[in-house]
Design a protein around this motif. Structure first.
Motif, PDB file in Angstrom:
ATOM      1  N   TRP A  88       0.833  -1.210   0.000  1.00 31.20           N
ATOM      2  CA  TRP A  88       0.000   0.000   0.000  1.00 31.20           C
ATOM      3  C   TRP A  88       0.868   1.261   0.000  1.00 31.20           C
ATOM      4  O   TRP A  88       0.599   2.211  -0.724  1.00 31.20           O
ATOM      5  CB  TRP A  88      -0.971   0.018   1.180  1.00 31.20           C
ATOM      6  CG  TRP A  88      -1.844   1.231   1.115  1.00 31.20           C
ATOM      7  CD1 TRP A  88      -1.699   2.389   1.810  1.00 31.20           C
ATOM      8  CD2 TRP A  88      -2.955   1.433   0.256  1.00 31.20           C
ATOM      9  NE1 TRP A  88      -2.658   3.300   1.444  1.00 31.20           N
ATOM     10  CE2 TRP A  88      -3.452   2.731   0.488  1.00 31.20           C
ATOM     11  CE3 TRP A  88      -3.599   0.648  -0.698  1.00 31.20           C
ATOM     12  CZ2 TRP A  88      -4.552   3.257  -0.183  1.00 31.20           C
ATOM     13  CZ3 TRP A  88      -4.694   1.161  -1.367  1.00 31.20           C
ATOM     14  CH2 TRP A  88      -5.157   2.459  -1.104  1.00 31.20           C
ATOM     15  N   GLU A  89       1.925   1.246   0.783  1.00 30.73           N
ATOM     16  CA  GLU A  89       2.820   2.408   0.840  1.00 30.73           C
ATOM     17  C   GLU A  89       3.496   2.649  -0.508  1.00 30.73           C
ATOM     18  O   GLU A  89       3.702   3.800  -0.911  1.00 30.73           O
ATOM     19  CB  GLU A  89       3.871   2.219   1.931  1.00 30.73           C
ATOM     20  CG  GLU A  89       3.305   2.294   3.336  1.00 30.73           C
ATOM     21  CD  GLU A  89       4.360   1.992   4.390  1.00 30.73           C
ATOM     22  OE1 GLU A  89       5.555   2.285   4.160  1.00 30.73           O
ATOM     23  OE2 GLU A  89       3.988   1.453   5.443  1.00 30.73           O
ATOM     24  N   GLU A  92       0.858   4.235  -2.746  1.00 29.44           N
ATOM     25  CA  GLU A  92       0.626   5.604  -2.283  1.00 29.44           C
ATOM     26  C   GLU A  92       1.789   6.528  -2.681  1.00 29.44           C
ATOM     27  O   GLU A  92       1.571   7.629  -3.188  1.00 29.44           O
ATOM     28  CB  GLU A  92       0.453   5.590  -0.766  1.00 29.44           C
ATOM     29  CG  GLU A  92       0.138   6.919  -0.151  1.00 29.44           C
ATOM     30  CD  GLU A  92      -0.113   6.816   1.350  1.00 29.44           C
ATOM     31  OE1 GLU A  92      -0.552   7.827   1.914  1.00 29.44           O
ATOM     32  OE2 GLU A  92       0.133   5.744   1.950  1.00 29.44           O
ATOM     33  N   ALA A 141      -0.739  -4.762  -4.343  1.00 27.87           N
ATOM     34  CA  ALA A 141      -1.672  -4.283  -3.320  1.00 27.87           C
ATOM     35  C   ALA A 141      -2.984  -5.076  -3.311  1.00 27.87           C
ATOM     36  O   ALA A 141      -3.947  -4.656  -2.667  1.00 27.87           O
ATOM     37  CB  ALA A 141      -1.958  -2.794  -3.534  1.00 27.87           C
ATOM     38  N   LEU A 144      -5.734  -5.131  -0.600  1.00 30.44           N
ATOM     39  CA  LEU A 144      -5.732  -3.814   0.036  1.00 30.44           C
ATOM     40  C   LEU A 144      -6.447  -2.788  -0.844  1.00 30.44           C
ATOM     41  O   LEU A 144      -6.937  -1.772  -0.354  1.00 30.44           O
ATOM     42  CB  LEU A 144      -4.294  -3.335   0.282  1.00 30.44           C
ATOM     43  CG  LEU A 144      -3.411  -4.252   1.121  1.00 30.44           C
ATOM     44  CD1 LEU A 144      -1.973  -3.760   1.095  1.00 30.44           C
ATOM     45  CD2 LEU A 144      -3.946  -4.311   2.546  1.00 30.44           C
ATOM     46  N   ILE A 145      -6.471  -3.082  -2.131  1.00 34.59           N
ATOM     47  CA  ILE A 145      -7.066  -2.183  -3.111  1.00 34.59           C
ATOM     48  C   ILE A 145      -8.345  -2.826  -3.654  1.00 34.59           C
ATOM     49  O   ILE A 145      -8.464  -4.055  -3.652  1.00 34.59           O
ATOM     50  CB  ILE A 145      -6.049  -1.910  -4.247  1.00 34.59           C
ATOM     51  CG1 ILE A 145      -6.469  -0.743  -5.109  1.00 34.59           C
ATOM     52  CG2 ILE A 145      -5.782  -3.134  -5.078  1.00 34.59           C
ATOM     53  CD1 ILE A 145      -5.389  -0.290  -6.069  1.00 34.59           C
ATOM     54  N   ARG A 146      -9.275  -2.007  -4.064  1.00 35.39           N
ATOM     55  CA  ARG A 146     -10.522  -2.542  -4.627  1.00 35.39           C
ATOM     56  C   ARG A 146     -10.208  -3.509  -5.762  1.00 35.39           C
ATOM     57  O   ARG A 146      -9.333  -3.232  -6.584  1.00 35.39           O
ATOM     58  CB  ARG A 146     -11.385  -1.404  -5.171  1.00 35.39           C
ATOM     59  CG  ARG A 146     -11.939  -0.504  -4.100  1.00 35.39           C
ATOM     60  CD  ARG A 146     -12.599   0.705  -4.674  1.00 35.39           C
ATOM     61  NE  ARG A 146     -13.378   0.397  -5.884  1.00 35.39           N
ATOM     62  CZ  ARG A 146     -14.292   1.200  -6.389  1.00 35.39           C
ATOM     63  NH1 ARG A 146     -14.556   2.352  -5.818  1.00 35.39           N
ATOM     64  NH2 ARG A 146     -14.945   0.862  -7.479  1.00 35.39           N
ATOM     65  N   THR A 178      -5.490  12.125  -0.864  1.00 34.83           N
ATOM     66  CA  THR A 178      -6.120  11.365   0.220  1.00 34.83           C
ATOM     67  C   THR A 178      -7.485  10.839  -0.213  1.00 34.83           C
ATOM     68  O   THR A 178      -7.818   9.677   0.042  1.00 34.83           O
ATOM     69  CB  THR A 178      -6.250  12.232   1.487  1.00 34.83           C
ATOM     70  OG1 THR A 178      -4.936  12.620   1.909  1.00 34.83           O
ATOM     71  CG2 THR A 178      -6.943  11.484   2.616  1.00 34.83           C
ATOM     72  N   LEU A 181      -6.901   7.970  -2.686  1.00 34.54           N
ATOM     73  CA  LEU A 181      -6.427   6.774  -2.005  1.00 34.54           C
ATOM     74  C   LEU A 181      -7.539   6.117  -1.192  1.00 34.54           C
ATOM     75  O   LEU A 181      -7.659   4.880  -1.199  1.00 34.54           O
ATOM     76  CB  LEU A 181      -5.223   7.094  -1.131  1.00 34.54           C
ATOM     77  CG  LEU A 181      -3.937   7.387  -1.921  1.00 34.54           C
ATOM     78  CD1 LEU A 181      -2.921   8.110  -1.056  1.00 34.54           C
ATOM     79  CD2 LEU A 181      -3.371   6.093  -2.493  1.00 34.54           C
ATOM     80  N   ASP A 182      -8.350   6.922  -0.523  1.00 32.28           N
ATOM     81  CA  ASP A 182      -9.483   6.359   0.211  1.00 32.28           C
ATOM     82  C   ASP A 182     -10.441   5.635  -0.735  1.00 32.28           C
ATOM     83  O   ASP A 182     -10.993   4.583  -0.403  1.00 32.28           O
ATOM     84  CB  ASP A 182     -10.231   7.442   0.990  1.00 32.28           C
ATOM     85  CG  ASP A 182      -9.464   7.907   2.217  1.00 32.28           C
ATOM     86  OD1 ASP A 182      -8.473   7.243   2.610  1.00 32.28           O
ATOM     87  OD2 ASP A 182      -9.847   8.955   2.777  1.00 32.28           O
ATOM     88  N   ARG A 185      -9.128   2.075  -1.719  1.00 29.54           N
ATOM     89  CA  ARG A 185      -9.039   1.024  -0.682  1.00 29.54           C
ATOM     90  C   ARG A 185     -10.155   0.000  -0.814  1.00 29.54           C
ATOM     91  O   ARG A 185     -11.291   0.325  -1.139  1.00 29.54           O
ATOM     92  CB  ARG A 185      -9.109   1.628   0.710  1.00 29.54           C
ATOM     93  CG  ARG A 185      -7.868   2.339   1.126  1.00 29.54           C
ATOM     94  CD  ARG A 185      -7.950   2.746   2.610  1.00 29.54           C
ATOM     95  NE  ARG A 185      -6.918   3.706   2.921  1.00 29.54           N
ATOM     96  CZ  ARG A 185      -5.668   3.370   3.216  1.00 29.54           C
ATOM     97  NH1 ARG A 185      -5.312   2.096   3.256  1.00 29.54           N
ATOM     98  NH2 ARG A 185      -4.778   4.305   3.489  1.00 29.54           N
ATOM     99  N   ALA A 186      -9.783  -1.238  -0.516  1.00 28.82           N
ATOM    100  CA  ALA A 186     -10.769  -2.317  -0.536  1.00 28.82           C
ATOM    101  C   ALA A 186     -11.764  -2.122   0.590  1.00 28.82           C
ATOM    102  O   ALA A 186     -11.439  -1.573   1.618  1.00 28.82           O
ATOM    103  CB  ALA A 186     -10.067  -3.664  -0.379  1.00 28.82           C
TER     104      ALA A 186
END
Length: 186
Positions: A88-89, A92, A141, A144-146, A178, A181-182, A185-186
């Motif tokens: 994820w980092e 990002e 990711a 962690l990601i959709r 932000t 990124l939100d 997210r999954a």
């Protein structure tokens, strides 16, 4: 791509000249636009006009080399971040760098894209290279990601965010990132 048109690899001195010309052209195009005389590029790069034209017989060939170089840097950065950071980092960080690149290099990117045919081998190569690189981050990711997000989506989001915030404050840019990124997210 250096040496792509020849059978044998480029000599070390020729490669250094090629790289200096590309770096100098990138700086001059960024600072002064696409109409910088190529003789000025050669002079500032410390090479003769013949050396410049041997590598880049047309202005368009030089634009293509600069564009490829820019894309290689972005793509390589995705792989470095993938190897150095948690998934994820890494995503990002790369998204932030891509947005910053769009903001900082908007004029250069516009010049280059306007000068290169969208159906050209260079343009296709750059699209594939960049999509593959961001795909590594998206695949890394996973979970962690959709699951419906593809690398091309992340590229479009980064480009759109960069265009949207190029005249805004850094705080506004961070807020937009932000939100993106939100949304990823999954």
């Amino acid at each position: 791509m250096p040496g792509a048109d020849s059978e044998r690899p480029m000599r070390a001195d020729a490669r250094r000249n090629y790289e200096r010309i590309v770096a100098t052209a990138k700086d001059l195009f960024t600072a002064h636009g696409a109409d910088v005389p190529l003789d000025d590029v050669a002079k500032k790069a410390g090479v003769g006009a013949g050396t410049l034209y041997r590598h880049f017989p047309t202005r368009e060939k030089l634009f293509e080399a600069v564009y490829r170089d820019e894309i290689e840097v972005l793509a390589d950065r995705a792989h470095v971040l993938h190897d150095e950071l948690p998934p994820w980092e890494a995503l990002e960080a790369w998204l932030g760098e891509q947005v910053a690149w769009v903001v900082e290099r908007h004029k250069l990117a516009t010049i280059l894209k306007e000068s290169i045919d969208a159906g050209s081998e260079t343009f296709r190569y750059c699209q594939v290279r960049l999509r593959e690189a961001v795909g590594v981050l998206v695949d890394g990711a996973a979970g962690l990601i959709r699951p419906d997000v593809a690398g091309a989506d992340v590229l479009r989001l980064a480009h759109g965010a960069g265009m949207a915030v190029r005249n805004c404050s850094p705080e506004d840019g961070k807020r937009v990132l932000t939100v993106i990124l939100d949304g990823l997210r999954a």
